[in-house]
Design a protein around this motif. Structure first.
Motif, mmCIF file in Angstrom:
data_model
loop_
_atom_site.group_PDB
_atom_site.id
_atom_site.type_symbol
_atom_site.label_atom_id
_atom_site.label_comp_id
_atom_site.label_asym_id
_atom_site.label_seq_id
_atom_site.Cartn_x
_atom_site.Cartn_y
_atom_site.Cartn_z
ATOM 1 N N SER A 295 0.828 -1.209 0.000
ATOM 2 C CA SER A 295 0.000 0.000 0.000
ATOM 3 C C SER A 295 0.862 1.259 0.000
ATOM 4 O O SER A 295 0.342 2.372 -0.034
ATOM 5 C CB SER A 295 -0.929 0.017 1.227
ATOM 6 N N THR B 294 2.875 -7.447 1.201
ATOM 7 C CA THR B 294 1.792 -7.522 2.196
ATOM 8 C C THR B 294 0.710 -6.475 1.900
ATOM 9 O O THR B 294 0.896 -5.587 1.070
ATOM 10 C CB THR B 294 2.340 -7.298 3.614
ATOM 11 N N LYS B 295 -0.418 -6.625 2.606
ATOM 12 C CA LYS B 295 -1.558 -5.700 2.481
ATOM 13 C C LYS B 295 -2.039 -5.634 1.028
ATOM 14 O O LYS B 295 -2.366 -4.551 0.508
ATOM 15 C CB LYS B 295 -1.186 -4.309 2.999
ATOM 16 N N ASN B 296 -2.099 -6.808 0.407
ATOM 17 C CA ASN B 296 -2.507 -6.861 -1.001
ATOM 18 C C ASN B 296 -3.961 -6.429 -1.199
ATOM 19 O O ASN B 296 -4.357 -6.059 -2.305
ATOM 20 C CB ASN B 296 -2.306 -8.287 -1.547
ATOM 21 N N ASP B 297 -4.745 -6.465 -0.106
ATOM 22 C CA ASP B 297 -6.146 -6.040 -0.201
ATOM 23 C C ASP B 297 -6.279 -4.536 -0.401
ATOM 24 O O ASP B 297 -7.302 -4.052 -0.898
ATOM 25 C CB ASP B 297 -6.918 -6.471 1.058
ATOM 26 N N ILE B 298 -5.231 -3.785 -0.027
ATOM 27 C CA ILE B 298 -5.276 -2.330 -0.221
ATOM 28 C C ILE B 298 -4.052 -1.869 -1.019
ATOM 29 O O ILE B 298 -3.572 -0.745 -0.859
ATOM 30 C CB ILE B 298 -5.352 -1.576 1.127
ATOM 31 N N LYS C 292 2.237 -12.433 -2.988
ATOM 32 C CA LYS C 292 1.557 -11.246 -2.483
ATOM 33 C C LYS C 292 0.385 -11.712 -1.627
ATOM 34 O O LYS C 292 -0.433 -12.519 -2.077
ATOM 35 C CB LYS C 292 1.072 -10.362 -3.638
ATOM 36 N N SER D 240 -2.453 -10.927 1.945
ATOM 37 C CA SER D 240 -3.088 -10.036 2.911
ATOM 38 C C SER D 240 -3.303 -10.858 4.171
ATOM 39 O O SER D 240 -4.204 -11.701 4.221
ATOM 40 C CB SER D 240 -4.423 -9.499 2.399
ATOM 41 N N GLU E 105 -6.764 -10.293 5.785
ATOM 42 C CA GLU E 105 -7.891 -10.937 5.105
ATOM 43 C C GLU E 105 -7.675 -12.439 4.911
ATOM 44 O O GLU E 105 -8.561 -13.140 4.422
ATOM 45 C CB GLU E 105 -8.108 -10.286 3.734
ATOM 46 N N GLU F 271 -5.655 -13.764 2.802
ATOM 47 C CA GLU F 271 -5.399 -14.019 1.385
ATOM 48 C C GLU F 271 -3.998 -14.603 1.180
ATOM 49 O O GLU F 271 -3.000 -14.015 1.588
ATOM 50 C CB GLU F 271 -5.523 -12.711 0.600
ATOM 51 N N LYS F 272 -3.925 -15.763 0.579
ATOM 52 C CA LYS F 272 -2.673 -16.454 0.223
ATOM 53 C C LYS F 272 -1.819 -16.831 1.446
ATOM 54 O O LYS F 272 -0.641 -17.145 1.296
ATOM 55 C CB LYS F 272 -1.820 -15.600 -0.718
#
Length: 470
Positions: A324, A352-356, A370, A372, A375, A377-378
């Motif tokens: 982000s 990190t923080k792939n959601d944002i 990548k 999150s 969340e 994710e992965k």
């Protein structure tokens, strides 16, 4: 002092040495349903019998259990117990052994133990029961060490490795190696006995092949040590990166609880935090570190210094980049420097923080993954990647034997050096007496692993790692 272990089963009965009786609590001290007090040594059954009310233990057979009371010198009941008898040599130590199962609890367990000690029984030292088992030929030294590994195992794979060693698989390999050296030594020394007659008993080609094969076999076993070390002690995994890169959040996500403090304030983590985490039978020691940056704060600066040290000692380095935030030229340079500094240590670059994440196409940075953590994710993919990289280029097969002890590794390395020296002497056409010296040294080195040859200092060092009562 050198010690030679007793022969196995068929002759064990004649090799048992009954030493002074010892006693200790064999279960963790604290509140529980039951506790076990172990007594072993000369006249152990008679000693316990003198404080036991219920039946005459002296008339009972081995491997039988008896209900009654332990009473003190005045005849007062200390506790209601079950007593299990093990006649020599059919016991863990090979000696007469009694196991007293009493009610769990600090006070009652200690009271039963003190009653037994008052009968002229000595309090056992750490690992003394297992040491007696070794000295009485009930197990070889590498098996005795496996007992401690079994107790201290912190992952499924470490438990498997300890079980393999306890079953004698390492000892079997070492005995085969020793037999090969004995055969080679016999070939050489027989020729030395007839040196004046100019009689040649040793087939040089056969001897060379035997020693070369042995050198390769030892090398193959040594190749398992690095994996064995990681399986036994755990993979030291360090999370590094700039402040607020998501290191603490990822650590908390992996261990499933809020172990590290997470805030939006840069520099929240000011010291390294170590947490145990297991994945697929492998133990990881996760280290959350202070964010890497220049700072005037003395405490934070010390945290950054410790972060650098954790990175240098790591078995796996995981650099976290906050997606982000824009990737600056300085951070790009930092990542490259850490990757280079890692050397042979596996290095993983995680976004990190792939959601944002910022929608940036030209980062020119190749991420391993990548994610999150917030969340989820992965995260599972990251777990698999961490295990894969940690054991990358390592000799690992769940069914194969692993060398997990640095003591065993050192002994194998010394033995291999002596075998290599013997091969070199053979190639150079040196006389058999030189070969014999190297071969006998290799034989001694291997003997220290299984305990055919050992010293008081080695035994003290090994058994001091044990808990009292084992």
């Amino acid at each position: 002092m050198e010690n030679t272990t007793a022969p196995t089963d068929s002759k064990q009965e004649n090799s048992i040495t009954e030493r002074e009786p010892i006693a200790a609590i064999a279960t963790p001290v604290g509140e529980g349903g039951i506790a076990v007090i172990r007594v072993s040594g000369q006249e152990a059954i008679a000693k316990v019998n003198s404080a036991f009310q219920g039946t005459d233990l002296a008339t009972k057979e081995s491997h039988t259990v008896h209900f009654g009371n332990i009473v003190d010198a005045e005849g007062a009941v200390v506790d209601e117990v079950l007593v299990t008898l093990f006649q020599s040599p059919k016991s863990y130590t090979g000696e007469e052994t009694v196991e007293i199962s009493c009610h769990g609890g600090v006070l009652v367990t200690q009271a039963v133990l003190e009653t037994i000690l008052a009968l002229g029984v000595r309090s056992a030292e750490a690992g003394e029961f297992t040491q007696r088992a070794f000295l009485n030929g009930k197990m070889e030294l590498s098996q005795a060490e496996a007992v401690a590994d079994l107790i201290h195992a912190k992952s499924a794979k470490a438990l498997d490795a300890a079980h393999q060693q306890l079953e004698g698989k390492l000892g079997k390999h070492i005995k085969e190696f020793r037999q090969q050296i004995i055969d080679a030594t016999a070939m050489v020394e027989l020729e030395l006995d007839f040196v004046e007659e100019d009689v040649e008993f040793a087939n040089k080609e056969q001897l060379h092949e035997l020693l070369t094969d042995l050198d390769e076999e030892i090398d193959n076993l040594l190749a398992t040590y690095e994996t064995g070390r990681l399986v036994k002690h755990g993979v030291r995994t360090v999370f590094i990166g700039l402040p607020n890169a998501g290191k603490s959040t990822l650590l908390n996500t992996l261990v499933g609880k809020d172990r590290a403090i997470v805030t939006d304030i840069a520099g929240t983590t000011r010291d390294t935090i170590d947490v145990d985490w297991s994945y697929d039978g492998i133990r990881f020691i996760l280290t959350d570190t202070a964010g890497l940056r220049e700072t005037e704060d003395v405490v934070e600066a010390e945290g950054v210094k410790r972060s650098q040290k954790a990175f240098e000692e790591a078995d796996l380095a995981v650099y976290l980049k906050d997606l982000s935030q824009t990737l600056t030229p300085q951070e790009r340079e930092d990542i490259a420097q850490f990757q280079q500094a890692a050397g042979d240590t596996p290095f993983v670059l995680i976004g990190t923080k792939n959601d944002i994440a910022l929608q940036v196409d030209d980062e020119r940075m190749s991420y391993d993954l990548k994610i999150s953590a917030l969340e989820g994710e992965k995260v599972d993919a990251l777990k698999q990647l961490m295990k894969q990289r940690a054991l990358e280029n390592k000799h690992y097969d769940a069914s194969s034997l692993l060398v997990t002890s640095s003591r065993h590794r050192d002994a194998l390395q010394k033995a291999q050096q002596n075998v290599t020296s013997a091969i070199r002497a053979l190639d150079q056409g040196m006389t058999g007496d030189f070969l014999s010296i190297d071969l006998r040294s290799a034989l001694k080195d291997l003997g220290t692993i299984t305990g055919e040859i050992t010293t008081e200092d080695v035994l003290d060092s090994i058994f001091s790692r044990f808990c009292i009562g084992k």
